[in-house]
Design a protein around this motif. Sequence first.
Motif, PDB file in Angstrom:
ATOM      1  N   ARG A  61      32.900  44.334  43.282  1.00 23.07           N
ATOM      2  CA  ARG A  61      32.764  45.701  43.810  1.00 23.07           C
ATOM      3  C   ARG A  61      32.493  46.742  42.721  1.00 23.07           C
ATOM      4  NH1 ARG A  61      31.285  45.035  49.055  1.00 23.07           N
ATOM      5  NH2 ARG A  61      32.513  43.317  49.876  1.00 23.07           N
ATOM      6  N   PRO A  62      33.085  46.639  41.528  1.00 26.44           N
ATOM      7  CA  PRO A  62      32.741  47.645  40.505  1.00 26.44           C
ATOM      8  C   PRO A  62      31.252  47.635  40.164  1.00 26.44           C
ATOM      9  CG  PRO A  62      34.766  46.512  39.895  1.00 26.44           C
ATOM     10  CD  PRO A  62      34.194  45.764  41.073  1.00 26.44           C
ATOM     11  N   GLU A  63      30.654  46.438  40.025  1.00 27.08           N
ATOM     12  CA  GLU A  63      29.247  46.342  39.662  1.00 27.08           C
ATOM     13  C   GLU A  63      28.363  46.858  40.807  1.00 27.08           C
ATOM     14  OE1 GLU A  63      31.526  44.042  39.121  1.00 27.08           O
ATOM     15  OE2 GLU A  63      31.469  43.814  36.934  1.00 27.08           O
ATOM     16  N   ILE A  64      28.735  46.560  42.049  1.00 22.18           N
ATOM     17  CA  ILE A  64      27.925  47.027  43.181  1.00 22.18           C
ATOM     18  C   ILE A  64      28.002  48.554  43.297  1.00 22.18           C
ATOM     19  CG2 ILE A  64      27.604  46.924  45.693  1.00 22.18           C
ATOM     20  CD1 ILE A  64      28.754  44.050  45.579  1.00 22.18           C
TER      21      ILE A  64
ATOM     22  N   ALA B  74      32.838  37.207  44.971  1.00 24.88           N
ATOM     23  CA  ALA B  74      32.237  38.477  44.578  1.00 24.88           C
ATOM     24  C   ALA B  74      32.276  39.488  45.719  1.00 24.88           C
ATOM     25  CB  ALA B  74      30.796  38.251  44.121  1.00 24.88           C
ATOM     26  N   PHE B  92      19.254  43.603  49.854  1.00 27.74           N
ATOM     27  CA  PHE B  92      20.589  43.638  49.254  1.00 27.74           C
ATOM     28  C   PHE B  92      20.930  42.310  48.584  1.00 27.74           C
ATOM     29  CE2 PHE B  92      25.131  42.812  49.339  1.00 27.74           C
ATOM     30  CZ  PHE B  92      25.546  43.826  48.497  1.00 27.74           C
ATOM     31  N   LEU B  96      21.839  41.592  44.783  1.00 23.71           N
ATOM     32  CA  LEU B  96      23.099  40.931  44.398  1.00 23.71           C
ATOM     33  C   LEU B  96      22.821  39.786  43.432  1.00 23.71           C
ATOM     34  CD1 LEU B  96      26.198  40.625  44.960  1.00 23.71           C
ATOM     35  CD2 LEU B  96      25.562  39.021  46.768  1.00 23.71           C
ATOM     36  N   LEU B  99      21.906  41.308  40.127  1.00 22.66           N
ATOM     37  CA  LEU B  99      23.078  41.983  39.534  1.00 22.66           C
ATOM     38  C   LEU B  99      23.990  40.989  38.841  1.00 22.66           C
ATOM     39  CD1 LEU B  99      24.773  44.631  39.404  1.00 22.66           C
ATOM     40  CD2 LEU B  99      25.693  44.028  41.644  1.00 22.66           C
TER      41      LEU B  99
ATOM     42  N   VAL D  48      37.345  44.974  36.425  1.00 23.96           N
ATOM     43  CA  VAL D  48      37.817  46.350  36.190  1.00 23.96           C
ATOM     44  C   VAL D  48      38.757  46.823  37.296  1.00 23.96           C
ATOM     45  CG1 VAL D  48      37.113  48.752  35.916  1.00 23.96           C
ATOM     46  CG2 VAL D  48      35.654  46.933  35.037  1.00 23.96           C
TER      47      VAL D  48
END
Lengths: 155, 155, 155, 155
Positions: A61-64, B74, B92, B96, B99, D48
């Motif tokens: 979630r932080p990266e998204i 994730a 998306f 992902l 990412l 994080v």
Amino acid sequence: MPQPAHPAAVNGLTLAQAETIADAALAKGRELGLLPLCVVVLDAGGHVKVTKREDGASLLRPEIATGKAYGALAMGFGTRELARRAQSMPGFTNALSDLTGGKAVPAQGGVLVRDAAHNLLGAVGISGDVSAKDEEACIAGIEAAGLAPDTGDPA
Amino acid sequence: MPQPAHPAAVNGLTLAQAETIADAALAKGRELGLLPLCVVVLDAGGHVKVTKREDGASLLRPEIATGKAYGALAMGFGTRELARRAQSMPGFTNALSDLTGGKAVPAQGGVLVRDAAHNLLGAVGISGDVSAKDEEACIAGIEAAGLAPDTGDPA
Amino acid sequence: MPQPAHPAAVNGLTLAQAETIADAALAKGRELGLLPLCVVVLDAGGHVKVTKREDGASLLRPEIATGKAYGALAMGFGTRELARRAQSMPGFTNALSDLTGGKAVPAQGGVLVRDAAHNLLGAVGISGDVSAKDEEACIAGIEAAGLAPDTGDPA
Amino acid sequence: MPQPAHPAAVNGLTLAQAETIADAALAKGRELGLLPLCVVVLDAGGHVKVTKREDGASLLRPEIATGKAYGALAMGFGTRELARRAQSMPGFTNALSDLTGGKAVPAQGGVLVRDAAHNLLGAVGISGDVSAKDEEACIAGIEAAGLAPDTGDPA
């Protein structure tokens, strides 16, 4: 907390503003009973001021959330518009994703932050619930700081 | 085997639980006559506890199985749901994938592992046969350890 | 466990051999009171057969152990020799690291596995304690499977 | 703030603990008159929980602070020790940097967080002033939360 003695090079949002935005966004999530969220606030240069990940929010979630906020800053409009382009112009958003090493996420929930004079101060990204709810929490956070959200729709 | 004297910071699944899951998953594959499989068990932080690749499983199966398990962690749901989103929201899931540097694979066969109190302990990914069969072996492994599989469908 | 009906393309070590090696290596670690270990067994093509990470082993240990085993296979000698080259020829080992995207780790504890006819079957990597102890556990595992360890020193 | 209704899989530190650590670390920096800092708190899986970057901290400080905290978790000891190894074993720390895509930074100022039973809960990284001062702020933050800092020196 006393401020640093060093002259602060602030590029848009201050840490104090970013904290206000993040806390108000998470409070909105709790008020609405959303799934656990992660909120990220970037300054006008696209660099992190604040990240907060709620207990139970999954690990990416932080990266998204960062990718939504970065995507908004990268293109200069909120990711509500970038998500539309992912539907209508997938070749472009795929290229944008590659160009940034995956750092620009074309999903609703990345909102630009402007002041009353429409100056760009930064962006907020949230991930954890469905994209429309994530964006709702972004907007609540930005408004709580007395600033103007720019979702990517015409004003 | 005696345990280390050092205090073990276990982040979800223990090695003993992960071994039970992996062995039971592969036994299910043999019982069903599946193609050679690779099974990967990750802890709650997304880090490997156990990988086992059967003789004859092709060379990228460990990475694919890891990617299914990681994709589930994730996002916080099993890859049955992530595979559906790859159909309905390709922009998306492409983002992902970028990412994560390709580490999140949106195919059925990545299943979250929860305890009776619904706490997240880790995830299992299997690759080798068709995705639905891979998932069936994941589920058998998790249940053999007395734990609850979460495939991404509503309970 | 019954074997797959499909003819198994085994490139060196079988899963059964890799399991024997990994379990015996970890048993040696417990016998010696070593810090929590991660053991990785690769086949002759450099692809994972087995990974096992003990409870308490830190989160990058699987990647480091894989990198030692891969480094040994990449160069064709055990990482005892690769670690010596990292001292005497740092430019080369830095280039090797870059060339492999960081996947070749020049530290003791990556040991080639050979049969009685000196055929190369794969490699074992261990990370968790000091490098010399990691290597000692590799050797114990390989010998428990009736195979010959090749650490990188002349025989 | 009310907690989510969803069962929270907390992987070490809670958000509340991470906030306490971050705020106390920055307060220590102001008390000591340090340069503007960025503090990052990671959970036990290396993901994080909180990032806060003070006004005036330069643009890569979040990544450096994250890399110190991640380096500590990756290896299982504080970066005071990892910085020593960068001096004595440059080949290994270069390889570690490559292996992690640059995400493990071997500089003092990455400190593990443990509870009274020595369980690993996460890590704190700070960047902005000289490394020894960065570490001092980490320690102050961790102690303010009633937890135990592990800098990488023998206890």
